[in-house]
Design an enzyme around this catalytic site. Sequence first.
Site, short mmCIF file in Angstrom:
data_model
loop_
_atom_site.label_atom_id
_atom_site.label_comp_id
_atom_site.label_asym_id
_atom_site.label_seq_id
_atom_site.Cartn_x
_atom_site.Cartn_y
_atom_site.Cartn_z
N SER A 140 0.86 -1.19 0.00
CA SER A 140 0.00 0.00 0.00
C SER A 140 0.90 1.23 0.00
O SER A 140 2.07 1.16 0.39
CB SER A 140 -0.87 0.03 1.26
OG SER A 140 -1.46 1.31 1.43
N TYR A 154 -1.93 -2.03 10.42
CA TYR A 154 -2.06 -2.14 8.96
C TYR A 154 -0.83 -1.56 8.27
O TYR A 154 -0.23 -2.18 7.39
CB TYR A 154 -3.32 -1.40 8.51
CG TYR A 154 -3.59 -1.45 7.02
CD1 TYR A 154 -4.30 -2.52 6.47
CD2 TYR A 154 -3.16 -0.44 6.18
CE1 TYR A 154 -4.55 -2.57 5.11
CE2 TYR A 154 -3.41 -0.48 4.82
CZ TYR A 154 -4.11 -1.54 4.29
OH TYR A 154 -4.35 -1.59 2.93
#
Length: 255
Positions: A140, A154
Amino acid sequence: MGRLDGKVAVITGAAGGIGREAAMLFSEEGASVVVADTPRSAGAQTAAECKRATFVEVDVSDAPSVAAMYATALAAYGGIDILYNNAGIMPADDDSILTTEPDAWDRVQAVNAKGVFLCCKYGIPHLLDRGGGSVINVASFVALVGAATSQIGYTASKGAVLSMSRELAVQFARQGVRVNALCPGPVETPLLMRLFSDNPAAYERRRIHLPMGRLATAREIANAALFLASDESSYVNGATFLVDGGLTAAYVTPE
Ligand SMILES: NC(=O)c1ccc[n+]([C@@H]2O[C@H](COP(=O)([O-])OP(=O)(O)OC[C@H]3O[C@@H](n4cnc5c(N)ncnc54)[C@H](O)[C@@H]3O)[C@@H](O)[C@H]2O)c1
């Protein structure tokens, strides 16, 4: 002629969101696709809507389950050429480091980081058996930039995916296996839109930092994955493959 003619792709987290879009696209481009997702997901429906696909139940955080997923793929299609390690979670109780409890951290690492580890560990030998292949590990943009609106577990898990991908890219390059970390910017998918559904201000706080003034569509990310999966990217290896609309290049945006 399809861009993935004759290839077999295993896509985790393919029941919905970006993975579903990629399963549809890869099968349109000639691949046989293993749509892998959790038992309660809509994976069977996604597979039924693809040109040539099979649904396989998997928990990417569980080693025997991941090994069984590849065994099923092998039995169905005779080999594996593409691993698209896309499954990921972003639970609401993963937040600031001050409020995130250790169990939330563990759950996120188990799926996002260990899941990619297991999918590479048990999947790469199948690519080596074919004389090469392409691994797409989903990281990401948060592996590269920090946010004051933290999701600490995350973010850390995506950093792990990025550095793991680089190392694998170097290790297996001479055996024809390419490994790249696909790093999407914010995408309009259930995972993200769930978080913003009753908080438009939170959505706007993020949108304003995007040079293009909008989130990505799932198809825009799937298109990048298609390029990495196909032989068109034959010299792309070990890349931090950003598809973020310029987000990580930005300092001051147009608004
Ligand atoms: N949506 C975004 O803005 C965005 C941005 C950057 C990166 N990503 C990453 O892209 C990937 C796909 O995200 P998405 O937005 O399509 O999410 P999504 O929630 O729509 O899809 C994720 C899929 O993973 C599956 N999954 C969850 N846990 C699993 C497990 N243990 N085993 C197997 N499958 C499991 C879910 O069932 C779901 O179908 C994720 O890795 C996510 O972190 C998303």
